[in-house]
Write an enzyme that holds these catalytic residues in place. Structure first.
Site, short mmCIF file in Angstrom:
data_model
loop_
_atom_site.label_atom_id
_atom_site.label_comp_id
_atom_site.label_asym_id
_atom_site.label_seq_id
_atom_site.Cartn_x
_atom_site.Cartn_y
_atom_site.Cartn_z
N GLY A 254 -23.57 41.95 -97.64
CA GLY A 254 -22.99 40.81 -96.94
C GLY A 254 -22.25 41.23 -95.67
N GLU A 257 -16.21 46.35 -94.18
CA GLU A 257 -14.83 46.29 -93.71
C GLU A 257 -14.39 47.44 -92.81
OE1 GLU A 257 -15.75 46.89 -96.99
OE2 GLU A 257 -14.47 48.41 -97.89
N ASN A 258 -15.30 48.08 -92.05
CA ASN A 258 -14.90 49.20 -91.19
C ASN A 258 -13.61 48.88 -90.43
OD1 ASN A 258 -17.66 50.21 -91.67
ND2 ASN A 258 -18.21 48.49 -90.37
N HIS A 290 -12.58 38.27 -97.32
CA HIS A 290 -12.74 39.49 -98.12
C HIS A 290 -12.67 40.74 -97.23
CE1 HIS A 290 -14.44 41.82 -101.54
NE2 HIS A 290 -14.94 42.57 -100.56
N GLU A 291 -13.45 40.75 -96.17
CA GLU A 291 -13.47 41.95 -95.31
C GLU A 291 -12.12 42.12 -94.63
OE1 GLU A 291 -15.93 43.66 -96.02
OE2 GLU A 291 -17.17 42.05 -96.83
N HIS A 294 -9.58 43.63 -96.94
CA HIS A 294 -9.78 45.07 -97.16
C HIS A 294 -8.91 45.92 -96.23
CE1 HIS A 294 -12.76 45.84 -100.20
NE2 HIS A 294 -13.76 45.21 -99.62
N GLU A 313 -12.46 46.98 -104.58
CA GLU A 313 -13.33 45.80 -104.63
C GLU A 313 -12.82 44.74 -105.61
OE1 GLU A 313 -15.12 45.26 -102.34
OE2 GLU A 313 -15.71 47.20 -101.51
N1 0A1 Z 1 -17.58 47.21 -99.03
C1 0A1 Z 1 -18.34 46.07 -98.63
C2 0A1 Z 1 -19.71 45.95 -99.15
C3 0A1 Z 1 -20.67 47.02 -98.90
C4 0A1 Z 1 -20.88 47.96 -99.86
C5 0A1 Z 1 -21.84 48.91 -99.74
C6 0A1 Z 1 -22.57 48.91 -98.62
O1 0A1 Z 1 -23.54 49.84 -98.52
C7 0A1 Z 1 -23.85 50.57 -99.64
C8 0A1 Z 1 -22.36 47.99 -97.62
C9 0A1 Z 1 -21.38 47.05 -97.76
C10 0A1 Z 1 -17.65 44.85 -99.18
O2 0A1 Z 1 -17.14 44.89 -100.29
O3 0A1 Z 1 -17.69 43.84 -98.54
ZN ZN Z 2 -15.36 44.51 -100.65
#
Ligand code: 0A1
Ligand code: ZN
Length: 849
Positions: A254, A257-258, A290-291, A294, A313
């Site tokens: 989706g 969150e960089n 959500h992002e 984070h 998460e």
């Molecule tokens: N951390 C992000 C979701 C996410 C997880 C893994 C990914 O590649 C393996 C990409 C995005 C979230 O929780 O929104």
């Molecule tokens: Zn997340």
């Protein structure tokens, strides 16, 4: 280079890295097939580590040169990284590598999407960009220089300097490599500002492809609401001068969150009333939140290792659910979350892919971004909050942020703040993180002399690798009603810790009617054989909105099961109770829409399986059809009153109120279509001025097979809009009659606009097929074969999306011997592919056991 045999990684093997990273400088010289990445990294021995092996992860990199303290070195390079002798003091590592973003179809690391460069580094994608200790407990500040001919060059943190063909960014907050991001392209922005609680002005941007700028306003509002909410509710302020969001069409998940540079699947951010449904708007709002959330739960405080994924998460899902409850309807959100949990997490936890919220081993971490880690992880936090109370929770979170800011943490750290704040011993509660499987809770009751006793028994069936289960701590919210529907005991939290335990309520005037597990206070299956009269009573009178819905759902499920198993007719008591509710204009339309929706075919298959029967997908489909036809007939006079037409006179808004009315309208239209063979749906389709109405009408026309004109008209109108075309692909398969779903999916996969490299498009067709229960499970196995064929093809390009979609087969052991054999054969055929990815290999072998 292909990996050797897949390696299993264990939580118990954790050791810190031998070196700390003091800072990182990266220079990117962008070119589609020959991007150069220059790294300059200051390392120093880690005083907390005993193991001083200098190993840097690196995959699919072409090492051009490497130096330590300015002197060339020749590291030992393998398919997974490099090692090299290093000085026993601080030193500077420099390397130059070449990578090929244009041919990167896995969408991990640096890749290209429509001419734009972008990155995805979680979980282990950074190692496809340069050599680095690519693990979340290695945190550092980053300075990034991007060189390329693109008008927009973005990275994490704050902009430092830029000129013609280059830009530099500096992120002052130490972060793990999985939060690194870079974007370069011909993008336009929708901008705004936000003034934080301490008065700092933050520049906000949503960057999109030219042409999409009109679809950003809603996302921007959602972002500002999220920023304000996190200040007000959690006391969390944003911490950079700028916050950038970029929309990208090719993305596996989706959003991501960089730090300071969130990258979004365009489906999770772009929205307009004409092109997006109410459900899209709500999902976008939740993902943006959500992002954004984070930034504190994930970025400022991150995970020590990937086993702790639920630390960020579970908590962030919990926070985004709270946000949605606050700004929309709390009961509707709770009901929707439980529907989703039962549809996605329960099958996972009750099948071959079952794993604890904190797994203890994995081969490919990307396979653990699951409903268990995310949604059950959030449920566990909800239980913790219920147990310690709102104040205890708020204090614990304050302490968590104060104590662990800037650290990479574990579940032990998380639970310790709750123990320190509340004085509770959470040793038993911690089992929620280590024990997999869905607990089953049964209950018996007794009433004598004004005392009512509830006796609960809990039992968790065995799951892969865990035969013996221990009792969990279960917060069970209970209310008691009298025969008039008055609440004689208001919601009370019982804390169950034993395998079997009784609770007494004294001083009652008569035998009460219990409302158990209010608000779904623990993620369990409540095995309770309540009488139908009691369910009907609760449907009419329960003061807990969740349980009111739940009693309707139970009645519907029981009726459908009796129809499938015994050929019974739809339950009249249920239909009467439902009609009374539908007539009640005091009730939120969104709630009434949820009441009307009924259990899915997959949920019924699961319920039948749990009841010891073998689910027959065709019989389930038929029972649902009969139920819907019966409802249409018996609610015939009610339908005009419930219909959407004429209800909303204000301009379209995707808010809770209007979308609730449209949801009720859509459920009504579904019944109306059974009476008029699509006449009302065609009318709605023809005059719809928003996507919610247009799409729900199209779905009905497809369902009754009156869709030829509408499908073409929709295509003609929307063929230039990628996200709307995903809906067009998906709905034709998802709403199709089960007999034609497989052929439709096959035909659509050779449509010129089908593009298997785009995960959204692939999922539109094949995700929809897997969701069309009776269609996918067609008796001759054609659904299984088609999906397996395409997964095999996709695996060579995009292992991550392939592996996720393999879970369509996770319930294979539920079905009859013939279907089981066909599904097993499909899985074995996938498993037998030469060069199958590590991701898919792990998923398929877990499912085959
Ligand atoms: N951390 C992000 C979701 C996410 C997880 C893994 C990914 O590649 C393996 C990409 C995005 C979230 O929780 O929104
Ligand atoms: Zn997340």
């Amino acid at each position: 280079m292909k990996d050797a045999a897949p390696q299993t990684v264990y939580l118990s093997d954790y050791t810190p890295f031998g070196y700390v990273v003091e800072d990182v400088h990266l220079t990117f010289q962008l070119a589609p097939t020959s991007t150069r990445v220059l790294s300059r990294i200051r390392f120093a021995p880690n005083p907390d580590a005993t193991d001083k092996v200098f190993f840097l992860h690196g995959e699919e990199l072409n090492l051009i040169s490497a130096m330590i303290d300015g002197k060339p070195v020749e590291p030992v390079v393998t398919s997974v990284g490099l090692s090299c002798p290093v000085p026993e003091k601080p030193f500077v590592w420099e390397a130059e590598v070449e990578i090929s973003p244009e041919t990167n179809t896995a969408l991990e690391g640096l890749y290209m999407s429509n001419g734009m460069y972008c990155t995805q580094c979680e979980a282990e994608g950074f190692r496809k960009i340069t050599y680095y200790p690519d693990r979340p407990d290695v945190m550092s500040v980053f300075t990034v220089r991007i060189e390329g001919p693109h008008p927009v060059l973005l990275s994490n943190g704050n902009p430092r300097d830029s000129g013609d063909g280059w830009a530099e960014w500096r992120d002052p907050w130490p972060k793990p490599s999985y939060l690194f991001a870079l974007v370069a392209g011909d993008l336009v922005n929708h901008s705004d500002t936000f003034t934080t609680c301490s008065g700092t002005e933050v520049a906000l941007n949503i960057w999109v492809r030219p042409g999409d700028e009109g679809k950003c306003a809603f996302g921007m509002e959602a972002l500002k609401k999220s920023m304000r909410w996190d200040e007000e509710v959690y006391g969390r302020e944003y911490d950079l001068d700028i916050f950038n969001i970029v929309a990208v069409d090719d993305f596996n998940m989706g959003a991501m969150e960089n730090k300071g540079l969130n990258v979004f699947n365009s489906s999770a951010v772009l929205a307009s009333p004409e092109t997006s449904t109410d459900a899209n708007f709500e999902r976008i709002e939740a993902i943006i939140a959500h992002e954004y959330f984070h930034n504190w739960t994930g970025n400022r405080i991150t995970c020590r290792d990937w086993f702790q994924l639920c630390l960020k998460e579970g908590l962030t899902v919990f926070r985004d659910s709270q946000f949605t409850s606050d700004i929309r309807s709390a009961p509707v959100k709770r009901i929707s979350d439980v529907i989703d949990l039962r549809a996605r997490q329960f099958p996972e936890d009750q099948g071959p892919l079952s794993h604890p919220v904190r797994p203890e081993s994995f081969q490919e971490i990307n396979n653990f971004y699951t409903a268990t880690v995310y949604e059950k992880g959030a449920e566990v936090i909800g239980m913790l909050k219920r147990l310690v109370g709102d104040e205890g929770y708020a204090e614990a979170l304050e302490l968590y942020f104060a104590r662990h800011d800037g650290e990479a943490c574990t579940i032990e750290d998380w639970l310790k703040v709750f123990e320190d704040v509340t004085g509770r011993d959470l040793t038993q509660f911690k089992r929620w993180y280590s024990q997999s499987g869905t607990p089953r809770l049964s209950v018996t009751e007794d009433y004598a002399d004004g005392t009512y006793t509830l006796t609960f028994a809990q039992h968790t069936p065995p799951t892969p690798g865990q035969d013996e289960k221990l009792p969990q701590v279960l917060p069970i919210a209970v209310g008691l009603l009298n025969a008039n529907g008055d609440e004689v005991v208001k919601t009370t939290l019982l804390e169950m810790t034993q395998a079997e335990q009784s609770f007494e309520f004294t001083g009652l005037a008569s035998r009460p009617i219990p409302s158990l597990l209010r608000g779904f206070s623990a993620p369990v299956v409540l095995d309770r054989v309540a009488s139908k009269e009691e369910q009907v009573f609760l449907l009419a009178h329960d003061t807990d909105a969740f349980n009111r819905w739940e009693s309707g759902r139970t009645l519907a499920r029981n009726s459908l099961i009796a129809m499938v198993r015994d050929g019974a007719a739809p339950d009249q008591a249920y239909l009467d109770g439902l009609a009374a509710l539908l007539r009640d204009d005091e009730l939120d339309p969104a709630f009434r829409a949820l009441m009307l929706s009924g259990p899915s075919q997959a949920e019924l298959a699961q319920a039948l399986h749990e009841a010891g029967a073998t689910p027959d997908p065709d019989a389930i489909w038929q029972a649902k059809e009969t139920m819907a036809d019966t409802m249409a007939q018996s609610f015939r006079d009610l339908l005009p009153k419930l219909a959407y037409e004429g209800k909303v006179t204000e301009p379209y808004a995707p808010d809770a109120e209007q979308s609730g009315m449209r949801a009720l309208g859509a459920a009504t239209l579904a019944l109306q279509t059974r009476l008029d063979a699509g006449a009302a749906a065609q009318k709605q389709f023809d005059k719809a001025d928003n996507m919610t109405l247009q799409l729900s009408a199209l779905g009905q026309l497809i369902q009754v097979g009156k869709d030829t004109g509408a499908v073409q008209a929709f295509y003609d109108q929307w063929h230039n809009d990628r996200l709307v075309m995903d809906k067009w692909f998906g709905l034709q398969v998802g709403a199709a009659h089960p007999e034609v779903a497989v052929d439709r999916a096959a035909a659509l996969s050779s449509h010129p606009a089908f593009d298997m490299k785009n995960p959204n498009r692939f999922r539109a067709v094949f995700g929809a097929l897997a969701m069309n229960h009776a269609g996918f499970h067609r008796r001759d196995g054609a659904g299984y074969d088609l999906l397996a064929d395409w997964l095999i093809r996709l695996d060579a390009m995009n292992p991550q999306t392939t592996a996720r979609m393999c879970s369509a087969f996770q319930t294979w052991k539920r079905y009859d011997a013939d279907r089981q054999a066909k599904m097993k054969a499909a899985l074995e055929r996938i498993a037998a592919q030469p060069d199958l990815s590590r991701d898919t290999t792990e998923m398929v072998s877990r499912m085959l056991g």
